[in-house]
Design an enzyme around this catalytic site. Structure first.
Site, short mmCIF file in Angstrom:
data_model
loop_
_atom_site.label_atom_id
_atom_site.label_comp_id
_atom_site.label_asym_id
_atom_site.label_seq_id
_atom_site.Cartn_x
_atom_site.Cartn_y
_atom_site.Cartn_z
N SER A 41 0.84 -1.19 0.00
CA SER A 41 0.00 0.00 0.00
C SER A 41 0.89 1.26 0.00
O SER A 41 1.78 1.38 -0.83
CB SER A 41 -0.96 -0.03 1.19
OG SER A 41 -2.02 0.86 1.01
N ASP A 44 -5.16 -3.32 -3.33
CA ASP A 44 -4.26 -3.02 -2.22
C ASP A 44 -3.69 -4.28 -1.57
O ASP A 44 -4.43 -5.18 -1.17
CB ASP A 44 -5.03 -2.20 -1.18
CG ASP A 44 -4.13 -1.53 -0.18
OD1 ASP A 44 -3.43 -2.25 0.56
OD2 ASP A 44 -4.10 -0.29 -0.15
#
Length: 204
Positions: free
Chosen positions: A21, A135
């Site tokens: 992320s 993500d």
């Protein structure tokens, strides 16, 4: 960035950087050869447009990560390939179809970052090499397992957020088992200390 700054001051250069992320952005910039203080300055000046742009086309998110590609190309003069970076690097993403981790350690740096930061509902997932990627934090919000898979012998892990799970992506017990290993040094910056405004105490 505070951890990277302290390591630099002590003359320690990691041989491998793996990010999930937002960590994939910081890690990618560092692996590209940018010093941690320059990265900090860029982050403090960053705006949403540097990462994504609002899109009204139907899809699984309201932001398109094309803005991140443009930012990387503006800084680097192009889109570097991961295998050409001065420090070995990988980004962690989640395949939404198989619900498995995808480790991006070669190819386009921009695409690896775009996939790793694609928070479901916010950024649109990225189709890459037959995968629908989102993500990496869905499965590895602390990418210890991925780092060991790439051959690391000792890992410094920086946890910015508490352990969390999304329905269907339960991995907390597996991550915790790695955190307590003797070959892992876990750093959890204090959000309270971050009020000082210093990168050394800020959780980033």
């Amino acid at each position: 960035m505070g951890v990277l700054q302290v390591l630099a001051e002590r003359g320690i250069t990691p041989s491998l950087v793996v990010g999930t992320s937002a960590g994939s952005l910081i890690g990618g910039a560092y692996a590209s050869g940018m010093d941690p203080y320059t990265i900090e300055a860029m982050v403090l000046r960053a705006e949403w447009g540097h990462f994504g742009s609002l899109t009204f086309r139907p899809g699984l998110g309201i932001l398109d990560t094309a803005g991140l590609r443009a930012t990387i190309e503006a800084i680097s003069g192009g889109d570097p390939r991961i295998e050409d970076l001065p420090v070995r690097y990988a980004a962690v993403a989640t395949d939404l179809t198989t619900r498995r981790v995808v480790l991006l350690d070669h190819g386009s740096l921009a695409d690896a970052m775009r996939a790793s930061i694609s928070v479901p509902g916010l950024f649109r997932p990225l189709r890459l090499d037959g995968h629908l990627l989102a993500d990496g934090g869905l499965l590895e919000n602390l990418p210890l397992e991925a780092t060991f898979e790439l051959g690391a012998r000792h890992v410094i892990g920086v946890r910015l957020a508490p352990e969390w799970e999304a329905p269907g992506f339960e991995t907390t017990l597996k991550v915790h088992a790695l955190e307590i290993r003797a070959d892992v040094t876990l750093i959890s910056p204090s959000w309270a200390a971050a009020r000082s405004g210093s990168a050394r105490t800020c959780p980033a």
